[in-house]
Motif scaffolding. Sequence first.
Motif, short mmCIF file in Angstrom:
data_model
loop_
_atom_site.label_atom_id
_atom_site.label_comp_id
_atom_site.label_asym_id
_atom_site.label_seq_id
_atom_site.Cartn_x
_atom_site.Cartn_y
_atom_site.Cartn_z
N CYS A 84 57.69 -37.73 -8.41
CA CYS A 84 58.78 -37.32 -9.31
C CYS A 84 60.06 -36.96 -8.56
O CYS A 84 61.10 -36.74 -9.19
CB CYS A 84 58.34 -36.13 -10.15
SG CYS A 84 56.90 -36.44 -11.20
N LEU A 85 59.98 -36.90 -7.24
CA LEU A 85 61.15 -36.54 -6.44
C LEU A 85 61.92 -37.77 -6.01
O LEU A 85 61.34 -38.84 -5.76
CB LEU A 85 60.71 -35.75 -5.20
CG LEU A 85 59.98 -34.42 -5.44
CD1 LEU A 85 59.62 -33.77 -4.12
CD2 LEU A 85 60.82 -33.48 -6.29
N SER A 86 63.21 -37.63 -5.89
CA SER A 86 64.07 -38.74 -5.48
C SER A 86 63.93 -39.01 -3.98
O SER A 86 63.55 -38.13 -3.20
CB SER A 86 65.54 -38.42 -5.80
OG SER A 86 65.71 -38.18 -7.17
N ASP A 87 64.27 -40.23 -3.59
CA ASP A 87 64.30 -40.56 -2.17
C ASP A 87 65.31 -39.65 -1.47
O ASP A 87 66.36 -39.29 -2.03
CB ASP A 87 64.74 -42.01 -1.96
CG ASP A 87 63.73 -43.01 -2.51
OD1 ASP A 87 62.66 -42.59 -2.97
OD2 ASP A 87 64.03 -44.22 -2.47
N ASN A 88 65.00 -39.29 -0.24
CA ASN A 88 65.94 -38.56 0.62
C ASN A 88 66.50 -37.30 -0.06
O ASN A 88 67.71 -37.05 -0.03
CB ASN A 88 67.10 -39.47 1.05
CG ASN A 88 66.62 -40.77 1.66
OD1 ASN A 88 65.80 -40.76 2.57
ND2 ASN A 88 67.12 -41.89 1.15
N SER A 89 65.63 -36.52 -0.68
CA SER A 89 66.10 -35.37 -1.45
C SER A 89 65.65 -34.02 -0.89
O SER A 89 66.07 -32.98 -1.38
CB SER A 89 65.62 -35.48 -2.91
OG SER A 89 64.20 -35.53 -2.96
N VAL A 90 64.80 -34.03 0.13
CA VAL A 90 64.23 -32.79 0.67
C VAL A 90 64.59 -32.68 2.15
O VAL A 90 64.48 -33.65 2.90
CB VAL A 90 62.70 -32.76 0.49
CG1 VAL A 90 62.09 -31.54 1.15
CG2 VAL A 90 62.34 -32.80 -0.99
N ASN A 91 64.99 -31.49 2.57
CA ASN A 91 65.37 -31.30 3.97
C ASN A 91 64.17 -30.97 4.86
O ASN A 91 64.13 -31.38 6.02
CB ASN A 91 66.39 -30.17 4.09
CG ASN A 91 67.67 -30.45 3.34
OD1 ASN A 91 67.80 -30.10 2.17
ND2 ASN A 91 68.62 -31.12 3.99
N LEU A 92 63.23 -30.22 4.32
CA LEU A 92 62.08 -29.81 5.12
C LEU A 92 60.84 -29.71 4.25
O LEU A 92 60.86 -29.07 3.20
CB LEU A 92 62.35 -28.44 5.76
CG LEU A 92 61.16 -27.74 6.45
CD1 LEU A 92 60.66 -28.54 7.64
CD2 LEU A 92 61.54 -26.32 6.87
N ASP A 116 67.66 -36.89 8.26
CA ASP A 116 67.65 -35.88 9.32
C ASP A 116 66.69 -34.75 8.99
O ASP A 116 66.76 -33.66 9.56
CB ASP A 116 69.06 -35.31 9.56
CG ASP A 116 69.62 -34.57 8.35
OD1 ASP A 116 68.99 -34.63 7.26
OD2 ASP A 116 70.67 -33.93 8.49
N GLY A 117 65.76 -35.01 8.07
CA GLY A 117 64.80 -34.00 7.65
C GLY A 117 63.58 -33.94 8.54
O GLY A 117 63.38 -34.76 9.43
N SER A 118 62.73 -32.94 8.27
CA SER A 118 61.55 -32.69 9.08
C SER A 118 60.32 -32.45 8.21
O SER A 118 60.43 -32.05 7.05
CB SER A 118 61.76 -31.47 9.98
OG SER A 118 62.76 -31.71 10.95
N PHE A 119 59.17 -32.70 8.80
CA PHE A 119 57.88 -32.46 8.18
C PHE A 119 57.05 -31.66 9.18
O PHE A 119 56.70 -32.17 10.25
CB PHE A 119 57.22 -33.80 7.85
CG PHE A 119 55.79 -33.73 7.36
CD1 PHE A 119 55.28 -32.60 6.75
CD2 PHE A 119 54.95 -34.84 7.48
CE1 PHE A 119 53.96 -32.54 6.29
CE2 PHE A 119 53.64 -34.81 7.02
CZ PHE A 119 53.15 -33.66 6.43
N VAL A 120 56.78 -30.40 8.86
CA VAL A 120 56.05 -29.51 9.76
C VAL A 120 54.66 -29.28 9.19
O VAL A 120 54.51 -28.83 8.04
CB VAL A 120 56.79 -28.17 9.94
CG1 VAL A 120 55.96 -27.20 10.77
CG2 VAL A 120 58.15 -28.41 10.59
#
Length: 329
Positions: A26-34, A75-79
């Motif tokens: 349900c989330l858009s592409d390239n919409s979350v920073n982290l 420029d986002g990250s996945f921790v």
Amino acid sequence: MKLPSPLYTTQYGKAYVGDSLELLDCLSDNSVNLVITSPPFALQRQKEYGNKSQEDYVDWLAVFAKKIKRVIKNDGSFVLDLGGAYEKGRPTRSLYNYKILIKFCEDLGFFLAEEFFWFNPSKLPSPIEWVNKRKIRAKDAVNTIWWFSKSEYPKADIKKVLTPYSERMKQLLKNSEKFYTPKKRPSGHDISKEFGNGNGNGGAIPPNLLQISNSESNSKYLRFCKIANIQGHPARFPRQLPEFFIKFLTDPGDVVLDIFAGSNTTGEAAEGHGRKWLAFEKEKDYLAASSFRFLENNKSDSEIQGFYGALLSEKEVEIRSKQSALIFK
């Protein structure tokens, strides 16, 4: 597709009940920073909060990671916080967390920005068989934390997470000639430049070993759970852990997502630093109780019990801490 109505909202965040695989769509592409999360670990014994077997774990988690890569910004990250595990019946370590690292980078196209290790000094000695009974292994007190990125240059600023100088370092900065005569290192680095203005850099650069105790026993969250006569989430991580990466990798107003929110420690940390946040959790009871993190301390027992009951009865709630109000919709 669009997100369903949130279970509750705050000034900065929204908490949703549902399967993260469906909610991510349900989330858009390239919409979350982290995206920062601690999924159920790959353990040999089934836990009450749910966990996959080690044999299935890597492929199971990769499905989530593929969707995460789509929604995070360039420029986002996945921790990803992962606990270690032993192979069944043997005192040898499972490689599942390293298999995840290889799969995510080589198959899914993530970059490993840096590996971190969370040392929990308050962790009890385990596993019992090898540490307590036979005494042939040291206690397992370190989690691996993979910092993945979508590009080679994710947003990051180490100046936001500097650690306080020691008293000795403060003296050194104040009068470096009295305490230390710097010489060039074998590498050619001139350390005297570090002390040139007497102020240093405002703090020490932290290592990638994060020493954070996880010994919460009387927090507001746990106290309110007790008042509501429910059990707190059994696998919480301390607020300082997501807080470090939120400060390090995002700016105020950025979007932070936890896809296995549990008791929503990530949302609490993001709220405290002015970041927008989204929490996904499939167990409604856990997510409803997570709202206690955002209530003020002065709530009465009846207010807490009524609030929790309202969330379970499908009433969307807006938590307005500043006005000490709960708006039921």
